[in-house]
Design an enzyme around this catalytic site. Structure first.
Site, PDB file in Angstrom:
ATOM      1  N   SER A 141       0.830  -1.204   0.000  1.00  0.00           N
ATOM      2  CA  SER A 141       0.000   0.000   0.000  1.00  0.00           C
ATOM      3  C   SER A 141       0.869   1.260   0.000  1.00  0.00           C
ATOM      4  O   SER A 141       1.617   1.490  -0.944  1.00  0.00           O
ATOM      5  CB  SER A 141      -0.957  -0.037   1.193  1.00  0.00           C
ATOM      6  OG  SER A 141      -1.948   0.959   1.081  1.00  0.00           O
ATOM      7  N   ASP A 169      -0.380  -4.040  -4.042  1.00  0.00           N
ATOM      8  CA  ASP A 169      -1.515  -3.138  -4.127  1.00  0.00           C
ATOM      9  C   ASP A 169      -1.152  -1.731  -3.662  1.00  0.00           C
ATOM     10  O   ASP A 169      -1.634  -1.256  -2.618  1.00  0.00           O
ATOM     11  CB  ASP A 169      -2.723  -3.664  -3.337  1.00  0.00           C
ATOM     12  CG  ASP A 169      -4.036  -3.207  -3.962  1.00  0.00           C
ATOM     13  OD1 ASP A 169      -4.113  -3.152  -5.213  1.00  0.00           O
ATOM     14  OD2 ASP A 169      -4.987  -2.888  -3.227  1.00  0.00           O
ATOM     15  N   HIS A 212      -7.842  -5.417  -0.657  1.00  0.00           N
ATOM     16  CA  HIS A 212      -6.547  -4.720  -0.580  1.00  0.00           C
ATOM     17  C   HIS A 212      -5.448  -5.666  -0.086  1.00  0.00           C
ATOM     18  O   HIS A 212      -4.341  -5.690  -0.623  1.00  0.00           O
ATOM     19  CB  HIS A 212      -6.707  -3.525   0.356  1.00  0.00           C
ATOM     20  CG  HIS A 212      -5.624  -2.501   0.274  1.00  0.00           C
ATOM     21  ND1 HIS A 212      -5.054  -2.086  -0.915  1.00  0.00           N
ATOM     22  CD2 HIS A 212      -4.987  -1.785   1.254  1.00  0.00           C
ATOM     23  CE1 HIS A 212      -4.146  -1.153  -0.673  1.00  0.00           C
ATOM     24  NE2 HIS A 212      -4.079  -0.970   0.639  1.00  0.00           N
TER      25      HIS A 212
END
Length: 447
Positions: free
Chosen positions: A155, A179, A249
């Site tokens: 992330s 991601d 996610h």
């Protein structure tokens, strides 16, 4: 502190440490910390095969526990809404050390990442990158090589990794973005996010492009499981609570973990869209010849020399997964020629069975296919099990109608070819009539 350490070690490996040894642990904060916000403090936790379950905190590159002549993998987490430690850290450390003899430096910036205000965490990313650059500079003085450095960023951690790569002019060996964060980064210039020029090889897994992740390609190779949006097994409604927001996610992390176990290699295919991939239009890897199709995850670097030498290095890769580990799906091409005079539109349910009675079932396409007289349609069903010898095939055709007359689909020719194992004999069936919503079972013959 000792009690916390023992719990952390148990989670890491299920092995107890020396009762007299104190193990630095990932900073665990409370939801209260998220409410009031946290100031940035970065802690570096080193794991090696000599200390696989009890970290050594790094304060400089001269630590006696750090062998800079070995490969070094940095693991950088992202935004922490609640302040808790990422659940995937123990498994990632264990599997990385099982794969290679390396240094693993867990970059703990939980103090800074923990806040209810996402913007506040995002603003700290470049400061984290500057701290990492300082450590890497020290490692280089001690004899380390940028070629042997790998950053795995989750992330916001993916963009932090990109910032570090920029600071070294793209000479880091590899960056893996799991991601990469989308909010505040969509539409920004390459200098403000992860980019293919940030390392010698950049690979990215996009699993939540319609939510917390970044949609566009960011690496030399970008993997889009299930199209990069809704992941199988994840909640579909907000009533599932926090899991609804984070499951898609986090799937990128668990897919990467699965690649390290090598319980199966998830093959991906280059395509311009997920729809074209699902319609069987992008299942060739001729552009990678003499290499086979790339595989997802840790071992994607085996395609580095090909992907980094192309005039257009960004490659989007699509594939399907199952809903639980190890996430593998085994695909077949199914070519169908029908001879109905009237057009039929519908879907197939397919069940394969081997000589032992073991079965594998698949719904072919989420979208209905259109069957016209003498036109060939190619479907791409996926199965959660791989049956080496298919003895029986059961088909059910449906138009989605629950009332009214049952339609018939008249199949002139049907051919099954394993995409996962293309060397296996193709299976065929000729002159078959299917009645809607009625299962028909037959024994296929070699084509």
């Amino acid at each position: 502190m000792l009690r916390l350490c023992v719990v952390f070690i148990y989670l890491l490996h299920g092995v107890k440490a020396d009762p007299g040894e104190t193990c630095p642990a990932f900073t665990a904060l409370s939801f209260w910390s998220a409410l009031i916000g946290t100031e940035l403090k970065v802690k570096m936790l080193l794991y090696t095969r000599q200390n696989p379950t009890c970290a050594k905190e790094l304060h400089s590159a001269t630590s006696k526990y750090l062998n800079v002549t070995k490969k070094t993998t940095f693991v950088v987490h992202g935004y922490r809404f609640t302040g808790s430690a990422p659940v995937w850290i123990p498994d990632l450390v264990h599997l990385l050390l099982s794969a290679e003899d390396m240094n693993i430096i867990l970059v703990d910036w939980n103090q800074g990442a923990t806040t209810l205000i996402y913007n506040n965490a995002s603003r700290k990313c470049k400061r984290v990158a500057e701290i990492l650059k300082k450590l890497i500079d020290e490692m280089l003085i001690e004899g380390a090589s940028l070629d042997s450095m790998h950053m795995i960023g989750v992330s916001l951690g993916a963009h932090i990794s990109g910032f570090v790569g920029q600071m070294f002019g793209g000479t880091l060996g590899r960056i893996t973005g799991l991601d990469p964060a989308g909010p505040l980064y969509r539409g920004t210039p390459p200098s403000e996010r992860l980019d293919p020029t940030d390392a010698q090889f950049v690979d990215v897994i996009h699993s939540d492009t319609d939510g917390l992740g970044y949609r566009e390609a960011l690496g030399h190779i970008d993997f889009y499981p299930n199209g990069g949006t809704d992941q199988p097994g994840c909640p579909l409604t907000i009533f599932s609570g926090l899991q609804y927001f984070k499951c898609d996610h986090q799937r990128s992390v668990f897919l990467f973990l699965s690649s390290l176990t090598r319980s199966c290699n998830i093959t991906a295919y280059p395509c311009d869209s997920y729809r074209n991939y699902r319609n069987g239009k992008c299942t060739s890897c001729e552009t990678f010849w003499p290499m086979p199709c790339p595989i997802l995850g840790y071992y994607a670097h085996e395609w580095k020399s090909y992907l980094t030498q192309q005039s257009h290095p960004v490659t989007r890769m699509f594939f399907d997964t199952g809903d639980k580990e190890p996430f593998c799906i085994y695909h077949y091409f199914v070519d169908i020629v029908t001879w109905n005079k009237d057009t039929r539109r519908g879907t197939f349910s397919i069940v394969l069975a081997d000589e032992t009675g073991k079965k594998a079932e698949s719904k072919v396409n989420p979208e209905a296919a259109t069957f016209q007289q003498y036109n060939q349609i190619t479907l791409l069903p996926g199965f959660d099990q791989d049956l080496e010898n298919v003895e029986k095939i059961s088909l059910t055709f449906s138009t989605g109608s629950v009332i009214g007359p049952k339609f018939k689909l008249r199949i002139l020719q049907m051919r099954f070819q394993s995409l996962t194992n293309p060397e296996r004999p193709q299976l065929c069936r000729y002159d078959l009539v299917l009645t809607e919503n009625t299962q028909r079972t037959f024994k296929p013959i070699p084509c």
